[in-house]
Design a protein around this motif. Structure first.
Motif, PDB file in Angstrom:
ATOM      1  N   ALA A   1      -0.870  -2.080  -2.835  1.00 28.91           N
ATOM      2  CA  ALA A   1       0.466  -1.598  -3.189  1.00 28.91           C
ATOM      3  C   ALA A   1       0.513  -1.247  -4.664  1.00 28.91           C
ATOM      4  O   ALA A   1      -0.233  -1.805  -5.482  1.00 28.91           O
TER       5      ALA A   1
ATOM      6  N   THR B   1       1.421   1.305   0.015  1.00 25.54           N
ATOM      7  CA  THR B   1       2.814   0.909  -0.191  1.00 25.54           C
ATOM      8  C   THR B   1       3.199   1.150  -1.643  1.00 25.54           C
ATOM      9  O   THR B   1       2.524   0.680  -2.561  1.00 25.54           O
TER      10      THR B   1
ATOM     11  N   ILE C   1       6.415   0.823  -4.315  1.00 32.16           N
ATOM     12  CA  ILE C   1       7.738   0.225  -4.502  1.00 32.16           C
ATOM     13  C   ILE C   1       8.259   0.611  -5.882  1.00 32.16           C
ATOM     14  O   ILE C   1       7.669   0.251  -6.903  1.00 32.16           O
TER      15      ILE C   1
ATOM     16  N   ASP D   1       8.677   5.710  -1.291  1.00 26.15           N
ATOM     17  CA  ASP D   1       8.392   4.851  -0.143  1.00 26.15           C
ATOM     18  C   ASP D   1       9.534   3.847  -0.011  1.00 26.15           C
ATOM     19  O   ASP D   1      10.406   3.996   0.841  1.00 26.15           O
TER      20      ASP D   1
ATOM     21  N   LEU E   1       6.167  -6.551   1.065  1.00 28.19           N
ATOM     22  CA  LEU E   1       4.712  -6.583   1.214  1.00 28.19           C
ATOM     23  C   LEU E   1       4.287  -7.432   2.405  1.00 28.19           C
ATOM     24  O   LEU E   1       3.322  -7.091   3.109  1.00 28.19           O
TER      25      LEU E   1
ATOM     26  N   ARG F   1       4.953  -5.324   5.522  1.00 29.63           N
ATOM     27  CA  ARG F   1       3.963  -4.254   5.643  1.00 29.63           C
ATOM     28  C   ARG F   1       2.607  -4.810   6.107  1.00 29.63           C
ATOM     29  O   ARG F   1       1.922  -4.207   6.930  1.00 29.63           O
TER      30      ARG F   1
ATOM     31  N   ARG G   1      15.013   1.815   3.255  1.00 31.99           N
ATOM     32  CA  ARG G   1      14.119   2.314   2.212  1.00 31.99           C
ATOM     33  C   ARG G   1      14.649   1.994   0.826  1.00 31.99           C
ATOM     34  O   ARG G   1      13.890   2.032  -0.147  1.00 31.99           O
TER      35      ARG G   1
END
Length: 327
Positions: free
Chosen positions: A118, A140, A142, A153, A301, A304, A313
């Motif tokens: 991520a 990922t 963020i 994302d 996390l 995911r 989102r």
């Protein structure tokens, strides 16, 4: 190097149990975990993280990108986030991006090359090419400390425009009529300042005066900004600072000049840094819950990693205006 099988034999468990201890320690019985820990200490075993990453397709590396860490309003959030990520078995790469897209792009490329699980960004990425690259990276991503209309994302943050609007209402309700804005040259600070001015004018006030400073914010900018007040045609009764560091410097300079805060000049900050509550007078500031941001990052996390589809989102953690002595 000692092998995993040696640890398993010494702890009288299977190799699979030792692997579970490293990958999912919560599901290993406490007594078994103690035996494994003793065997690890006795053998000096270290897991082969590279092999584990190849087997699981997870590197357990997280890249956290911040503009700066010197006198940064992001430090408390980053500290809480790194602590929580470490407890989950991740290793965090902390990289400084500065304020240029070129440096940010280079750090993102470095993170992707290391196959991180991520990338955690501080703020909203404005560069369209970088946003497009991250969307196709299958990693990922963020974005924190902001809520873009269309996240790359996942976004975990708050509305800077809502903060500016709320500050204008707060100060008007407290009786102030001549605000002066000290605005760091960043998109985040500019959104707060623009929203403040729009609300102030909409409620019948004169357009606020303003002064811009470079980023990152620091104590000296507040001192220089106070001296600049003498050049204004109309003296303000409240100064809205883009960070607590600026507010602190301005208050100190005002006190040196014999100006009482808030009796003669009120001051507000942003970030609610620890020193905001330690100053005399204490600094009225905007508080953002860094621990909540860290908690939400870790929740995302975990989901995911488990293959769970996220329902949202954008996650708004909100903010609070902390009223203290300075305004």
């Amino acid at each position: 190097m000692p092998r995993l099988e040696e640890v398993a034999a010494l702890a009288n468990v299977s190799s699979a149990t030792v692997s579970r201890y490293f990958n999912s320690p919560g599901i290993v019985a406490p007594a078994t975990a103690q035996r494994i820990e003793a065997a690890i200490a006795a053998t000096g075993y270290l897991p082969n993280l590279t092999a584990g990453a190849l087997a699981s397709s997870r590197s357990r590396l997280i890249a956290a990108l911040v503009p700066d860490i010197a006198q940064s309003i992001f430090n408390d959030t980053m500290e809480a986030m790194i602590d929580a990520l470490s407890v989950e078995g991740n290793s965090v790469i902390l990289a400084l991006t500065g304020t240029t897209d070129g440096r940010l792009g280079a750090q993102i490329n470095a993170a992707l090359s290391r196959r991180v699980d991520a990338i955690i960004l501080t703020g909203i990425v404005a560069d369209a090419a970088i946003r497009a690259q991250l969307r196709t990276s299958r990693v990922t991503v963020i974005e924190t400390w902001g809520l873009p209309d269309d996240p790359i994302d996942i976004a975990i943050g708050f509305s800077h425009r809502a903060i500016g609007d709320a500050l204008a209402c707060f100060l008007r309700d407290r009786g102030y009529r001549r605000p002066h804005l000290i605005v760091p040259r960043s998109p985040r600070a500019e959104r707060r300042a623009a929203a403040f001015a729009e609300r102030w004018i909409a409620d019948g006030g004169e357009p606020p005066t303003r002064f811009e400073v470079n980023v990152p914010s620091h104590f000296g900018q507040g001192r220089l900004s106070y001296r600049g007040l003498a050049d204004l045609a109309v003296q303000p009764d409240v100064v809205v600072c883009g960070s607590d560091w600026i507010a602190q410097g301005l208050i100190v300079e005002a006190q040196v000049a014999g100006v009482a805060v808030p009796a003669q000049l009120a001051v507000t900050g942003f970030g609610n840094l620890r020193m905001a509550g330690d100053m005399r007078p204490t600094i009225t500031s905007v508080d953002v819950d860094g621990a909540r941001i860290a908690h939400e990052v870790n929740r995302v996390l975990r989901l995911r990693a488990a293959g769970t589809k996220l329902a949202e989102r954008s996650i708004d953690v909100g903010f609070r205006i902390i009223a203290r002595e300075s305004a």
